[in-house]
Scaffold this motif. Structure first.
Motif, PDB file in Angstrom:
ATOM      1  N   HIS A 126       0.813  -1.214   0.000  1.00  0.00           N
ATOM      2  CA  HIS A 126       0.000   0.000   0.000  1.00  0.00           C
ATOM      3  C   HIS A 126       0.854   1.274   0.000  1.00  0.00           C
ATOM      4  N   HIS A 127       2.171   1.097   0.095  1.00  0.00           N
ATOM      5  CA  HIS A 127       3.102   2.234   0.116  1.00  0.00           C
ATOM      6  C   HIS A 127       2.802   3.199   1.264  1.00  0.00           C
ATOM      7  N   ILE A 128       2.509   2.625   2.427  1.00  0.00           N
ATOM      8  CA  ILE A 128       2.227   3.411   3.628  1.00  0.00           C
ATOM      9  C   ILE A 128       3.445   3.343   4.532  1.00  0.00           C
ATOM     10  N   GLU A 129       3.919   4.505   4.933  1.00  0.00           N
ATOM     11  CA  GLU A 129       5.113   4.587   5.767  1.00  0.00           C
ATOM     12  C   GLU A 129       4.961   3.721   7.009  1.00  0.00           C
ATOM     13  N   LYS A 130       6.018   2.978   7.307  1.00  0.00           N
ATOM     14  CA  LYS A 130       5.967   1.982   8.372  1.00  0.00           C
ATOM     15  C   LYS A 130       5.997   2.582   9.780  1.00  0.00           C
ATOM     16  N   ASN A 131       6.750   3.631  10.003  1.00  0.00           N
ATOM     17  CA  ASN A 131       6.957   4.135  11.363  1.00  0.00           C
ATOM     18  C   ASN A 131       6.154   5.389  11.687  1.00  0.00           C
ATOM     19  N   ALA A 132       4.979   5.507  11.106  1.00  0.00           N
ATOM     20  CA  ALA A 132       4.087   6.630  11.400  1.00  0.00           C
ATOM     21  C   ALA A 132       2.681   6.072  11.626  1.00  0.00           C
ATOM     22  N   PRO A 133       1.931   6.662  12.525  1.00  0.00           N
ATOM     23  CA  PRO A 133       0.556   6.184  12.733  1.00  0.00           C
ATOM     24  C   PRO A 133      -0.254   6.314  11.445  1.00  0.00           C
ATOM     25  N   LEU A 134      -1.190   5.414  11.246  1.00  0.00           N
ATOM     26  CA  LEU A 134      -2.053   5.488  10.071  1.00  0.00           C
ATOM     27  C   LEU A 134      -2.979   6.692  10.183  1.00  0.00           C
ATOM     28  N   THR A 135      -3.113   7.428   9.099  1.00  0.00           N
ATOM     29  CA  THR A 135      -4.038   8.555   9.059  1.00  0.00           C
ATOM     30  C   THR A 135      -5.454   8.034   8.829  1.00  0.00           C
ATOM     31  N   GLU A 136      -6.436   8.896   9.033  1.00  0.00           N
ATOM     32  CA  GLU A 136      -7.826   8.529   8.749  1.00  0.00           C
ATOM     33  C   GLU A 136      -7.980   8.136   7.283  1.00  0.00           C
ATOM     34  N   GLN A 137      -7.337   8.888   6.386  1.00  0.00           N
ATOM     35  CA  GLN A 137      -7.413   8.601   4.951  1.00  0.00           C
ATOM     36  C   GLN A 137      -6.824   7.218   4.639  1.00  0.00           C
ATOM     37  N   GLU A 138      -5.682   6.900   5.224  1.00  0.00           N
ATOM     38  CA  GLU A 138      -5.065   5.591   4.997  1.00  0.00           C
ATOM     39  C   GLU A 138      -5.958   4.478   5.519  1.00  0.00           C
ATOM     40  N   GLN A 139      -6.566   4.692   6.680  1.00  0.00           N
ATOM     41  CA  GLN A 139      -7.478   3.685   7.225  1.00  0.00           C
ATOM     42  C   GLN A 139      -8.665   3.473   6.288  1.00  0.00           C
ATOM     43  N   THR A 140      -9.201   4.559   5.760  1.00  0.00           N
ATOM     44  CA  THR A 140     -10.331   4.475   4.826  1.00  0.00           C
ATOM     45  C   THR A 140      -9.936   3.695   3.576  1.00  0.00           C
ATOM     46  N   GLU A 141      -8.748   3.960   3.064  1.00  0.00           N
ATOM     47  CA  GLU A 141      -8.275   3.267   1.860  1.00  0.00           C
ATOM     48  C   GLU A 141      -8.059   1.777   2.117  1.00  0.00           C
ATOM     49  N   ILE A 142      -7.473   1.435   3.248  1.00  0.00           N
ATOM     50  CA  ILE A 142      -7.250   0.032   3.598  1.00  0.00           C
ATOM     51  C   ILE A 142      -8.591  -0.692   3.735  1.00  0.00           C
ATOM     52  N   LEU A 143      -9.535  -0.055   4.415  1.00  0.00           N
ATOM     53  CA  LEU A 143     -10.852  -0.668   4.588  1.00  0.00           C
ATOM     54  C   LEU A 143     -11.560  -0.845   3.239  1.00  0.00           C
ATOM     55  N   ALA A 144     -11.351   0.065   2.307  1.00  0.00           N
ATOM     56  CA  ALA A 144     -11.953  -0.069   0.978  1.00  0.00           C
ATOM     57  C   ALA A 144     -11.398  -1.293   0.258  1.00  0.00           C
ATOM     58  N   VAL A 145     -10.108  -1.546   0.412  1.00  0.00           N
ATOM     59  CA  VAL A 145      -9.487  -2.718  -0.220  1.00  0.00           C
ATOM     60  C   VAL A 145     -10.013  -4.002   0.425  1.00  0.00           C
ATOM     61  N   ILE A 146     -10.089  -4.025   1.738  1.00  0.00           N
ATOM     62  CA  ILE A 146     -10.616  -5.202   2.448  1.00  0.00           C
ATOM     63  C   ILE A 146     -12.056  -5.462   2.019  1.00  0.00           C
ATOM     64  N   ARG A 147     -12.870  -4.406   1.972  1.00  0.00           N
ATOM     65  CA  ARG A 147     -14.271  -4.543   1.559  1.00  0.00           C
ATOM     66  C   ARG A 147     -14.362  -5.088   0.129  1.00  0.00           C
ATOM     67  N   ALA A 148     -13.582  -4.523  -0.771  1.00  0.00           N
ATOM     68  CA  ALA A 148     -13.620  -4.972  -2.170  1.00  0.00           C
ATOM     69  C   ALA A 148     -13.220  -6.440  -2.276  1.00  0.00           C
ATOM     70  N   TRP A 149     -12.197  -6.853  -1.510  1.00  0.00           N
ATOM     71  CA  TRP A 149     -11.774  -8.253  -1.550  1.00  0.00           C
ATOM     72  C   TRP A 149     -12.892  -9.153  -1.021  1.00  0.00           C
ATOM     73  N   LEU A 150     -13.510  -8.769   0.094  1.00  0.00           N
ATOM     74  CA  LEU A 150     -14.596  -9.574   0.660  1.00  0.00           C
ATOM     75  C   LEU A 150     -15.781  -9.651  -0.305  1.00  0.00           C
ATOM     76  N   GLU A 151     -16.113  -8.544  -0.954  1.00  0.00           N
ATOM     77  CA  GLU A 151     -17.225  -8.546  -1.907  1.00  0.00           C
ATOM     78  C   GLU A 151     -16.923  -9.471  -3.087  1.00  0.00           C
ATOM     79  N   ARG A 152     -15.702  -9.405  -3.613  1.00  0.00           N
ATOM     80  CA  ARG A 152     -15.337 -10.281  -4.735  1.00  0.00           C
ATOM     81  C   ARG A 152     -15.320 -11.743  -4.306  1.00  0.00           C
ATOM     82  N   GLU A 153     -14.773 -11.998  -3.149  1.00  0.00           N
ATOM     83  CA  GLU A 153     -14.724 -13.371  -2.638  1.00  0.00           C
ATOM     84  C   GLU A 153     -16.143 -13.908  -2.461  1.00  0.00           C
ATOM     85  N   ALA A 154     -17.025 -13.088  -1.908  1.00  0.00           N
ATOM     86  CA  ALA A 154     -18.416 -13.501  -1.712  1.00  0.00           C
ATOM     87  C   ALA A 154     -19.097 -13.767  -3.056  1.00  0.00           C
TER      88      ALA A 154
END
Length: 132
Positions: A89-117
């Motif tokens: 995801h090209h997210i810096e390792k030693n910094a807390p996740l921002t709200e935007q990064e969390q939203t993007e990660i959750l979008a990927v997880i959701r898309a994977w779950l939807e496709r898998e389903a």
């Protein structure tokens, strides 16, 4: 963001390790009985607890390989630890996740779950049971 999510999922499918993850029977049943909205609430909570800090405890070992559909999705999408987030995801390792990064990660997880389903014929709305 959809095209970015699609591009990332396509890259993940080329990984022999990432592409081998699929929901097992227990996770499929859990997703079907609880529904995608509830499972995504769990995903947001797991993310906050296990990945948002810059240096999470037990980084690299904080996400089990089974036991919840989100855990499997995290491994499949490269969002299981800070090293994988940096690589995929090209997210810096030693910094807390921002709200935007969390939203993007959750979008990927959701898309994977939807496709898998969809690919496995799993309903993503909770079972209501029979009334009569």
């Amino acid at each position: 963001m959809t095209s970015e999510v699609d591009e990332l999922l396509a890259r993940l499918r080329t990984s022999r390790f990432r592409s081998r993850f699929h929901l097992d029977a227990q996770s499929r049943a859990y997703l079907q009985s609880r529904g995608l909205p509830v499972v995504m609430e769990h995903a947001a909570a797991f993310l906050r607890e296990r990945l948002v800090p810059a240096r999470p405890p037990k980084d690299g070992k904080q996400t089990p390989m089974r036991g919840h559909p989100v855990f499997i999705a995290q491994h499949a999408t490269g969002s299981c630890c800070r090293s994988c987030l940096a690589k995929w995801h090209h997210i810096e390792k030693n910094a807390p996740l921002t709200e935007q990064e969390q939203t993007e990660i959750l979008a990927v997880i959701r898309a994977w779950l939807e496709r898998e389903a969809l690919e496995r014929g799993i309903a993503t709305t909770p079972d209501q049971g029979q009334l009569f």
